[in-house]
Design an enzyme around this catalytic site. Structure first.
Site, PDB file in Angstrom:
ATOM      1  N   CYS A  49      47.366  26.353  35.045  1.00 24.69           N
ATOM      2  CA  CYS A  49      47.415  25.680  33.744  1.00 24.69           C
ATOM      3  C   CYS A  49      48.761  25.871  33.045  1.00 24.69           C
ATOM      4  O   CYS A  49      49.150  25.057  32.221  1.00 24.69           O
ATOM      5  CB  CYS A  49      46.310  26.216  32.833  1.00 24.69           C
ATOM      6  SG  CYS A  49      44.649  25.739  33.350  1.00 24.69           S
ATOM      7  N   GLU A 111      47.115  38.117  31.456  1.00 22.82           N
ATOM      8  CA  GLU A 111      45.903  37.409  31.879  1.00 22.82           C
ATOM      9  C   GLU A 111      45.433  37.876  33.249  1.00 22.82           C
ATOM     10  O   GLU A 111      46.215  38.176  34.141  1.00 22.82           O
ATOM     11  CB  GLU A 111      46.138  35.895  31.900  1.00 22.82           C
ATOM     12  CG  GLU A 111      47.153  35.427  32.916  1.00 22.82           C
ATOM     13  CD  GLU A 111      47.081  33.934  33.179  1.00 22.82           C
ATOM     14  OE1 GLU A 111      45.971  33.427  33.379  1.00 22.82           O
ATOM     15  OE2 GLU A 111      48.137  33.293  33.171  1.00 22.82           O
TER      16      GLU A 111
END
Length: 304
Positions: A49, A111
């Protein structure tokens, strides 16, 4: 042989640019074949993403870089591609990959998902023969060191993902998710994580759907309070929910502007996909609050 990375990521490209350069698995195969026909000897494509990055190994690294930059423009039919492309070679490319693996070059700092995405990218290219001794070793070392850095900096002690940050953004904006109703579209890792975090918020009802209904049934085995719905009726319940979270791998929008009727109540939409699942124009509709991946970075700073 030398290495380089040529790519587009969240550091210098907004989501409307990044989504133009997303690689599906079939596109990775086609792209790798095209690039390997020239001066490049090995290739691994990392497409998430937040980034579309092509790692190459070549005996003539400068020529290979020029060829990959030209490939971006031609393959994606975007003449302004070079305005957003960054290039790092030799040591700088190695440092960049290590930073990515450690979660230190992510929009959501630290992340969890990127380490697995790097491993999957390497395995994909390795199994197809696109990457060999040089890039395979580089990626294996980056994965190993990425784990060490995460452990040393204690990054893994806080569960960080786009789903986690996104749901915290919704909590901040709504006030409380207790008693709310939500629909999750997407049965992959991001959608599953979103369901997991929503379970901790005591919503009244959580609907889930996916284009492949078998995947929905699999998720429902792990989450007993989910309400599965058919994909074709996803628009029908929008006026009865408070939150819509989308996280599919569709190459096009799955929630279109023309198909959303006027909503009687406020609907918060969290689009975690890239390319985006939700037509950006929907954010202009009355009673709709739309967020996408680029909104998550602002939210993360407030969590800390």
């Amino acid at each position: 042989m030398e290495v380089a990375v040529i790519g587009i990521n969240h550091n210098n490209s907004p989501i409307e640019v990044r989504e133009k350069f997303f690689f599906s698995e079939s596109m990775k195969i086609e792209s790798s074949d095209q690039i390997l026909d020239k001066s490049t000897k090995e290739i691994i494509i990392v497409s998430t993403c937040n980034r579309s990055e092509i790692y190459v190994a070549s005996d003539n690294i400068d020529l290979s870089i020029d060829e990959v930059k030209e490939f971006y423009k031609e393959f994606f039919k975007f003449s302004q591609a070079e305005d957003y492309i960054f290039v790092k070679k030799r040591r700088d490319a190695v440092v960049h990959l290590y930073m990515v693996a450690a979660g230190l070059d992510s929009m959501v700092l630290g992340e969890d998902q990127i380490l697995g995405q790097i491993r999957e990218s390497m395995t994909f290219s390795m199994n197809l023969g696109f990457s060999k001794k040089v890039l395979n070793r580089l990626f294996m070392d980056a994965i190993f060191e990425g784990k060490k850095i995460r452990s040393k900096l204690k990054i893994s002690e806080i569960p960080l993902s786009t789903s986690y940050i996104g749901i915290n953004l919704l909590k901040k904006e709504i006030g409380s998710l207790n008693g709310k109703k939500a629909l999750i579209i997407g049965a992959g890792e991001i959608g599953t994580l979103a369901i997991k975090y929503l379970y901790e918020e005591e919503l009244e009802q959580i609907y889930v759907t996916n284009r492949t209904y078998e995947k929905v049934k699999e998720i429902c085995k792990d989450f007993d309070k989910l309400t599965p719905i058919e994909y074709d009726v996803r628009y029908d319940i929008l006026e009865n929910i408070d939150i819509l979270i989308t996280a599919t791998g569709a190459p096009h929008t799955i929630i279109t502007h023309r198909d959303i009727k006027k909503l009687p109540n406020r609907l918060y939409i969290l689009d975690l996909a890239l390319p985006r699942d939700v037509d950006p124009k929907i954010g202009e509709k009355e009673n709709v609050i739309l967020y996408h991946n680029d909104d998550l970075q602002k939210c993360q700073k407030k969590i800390y």
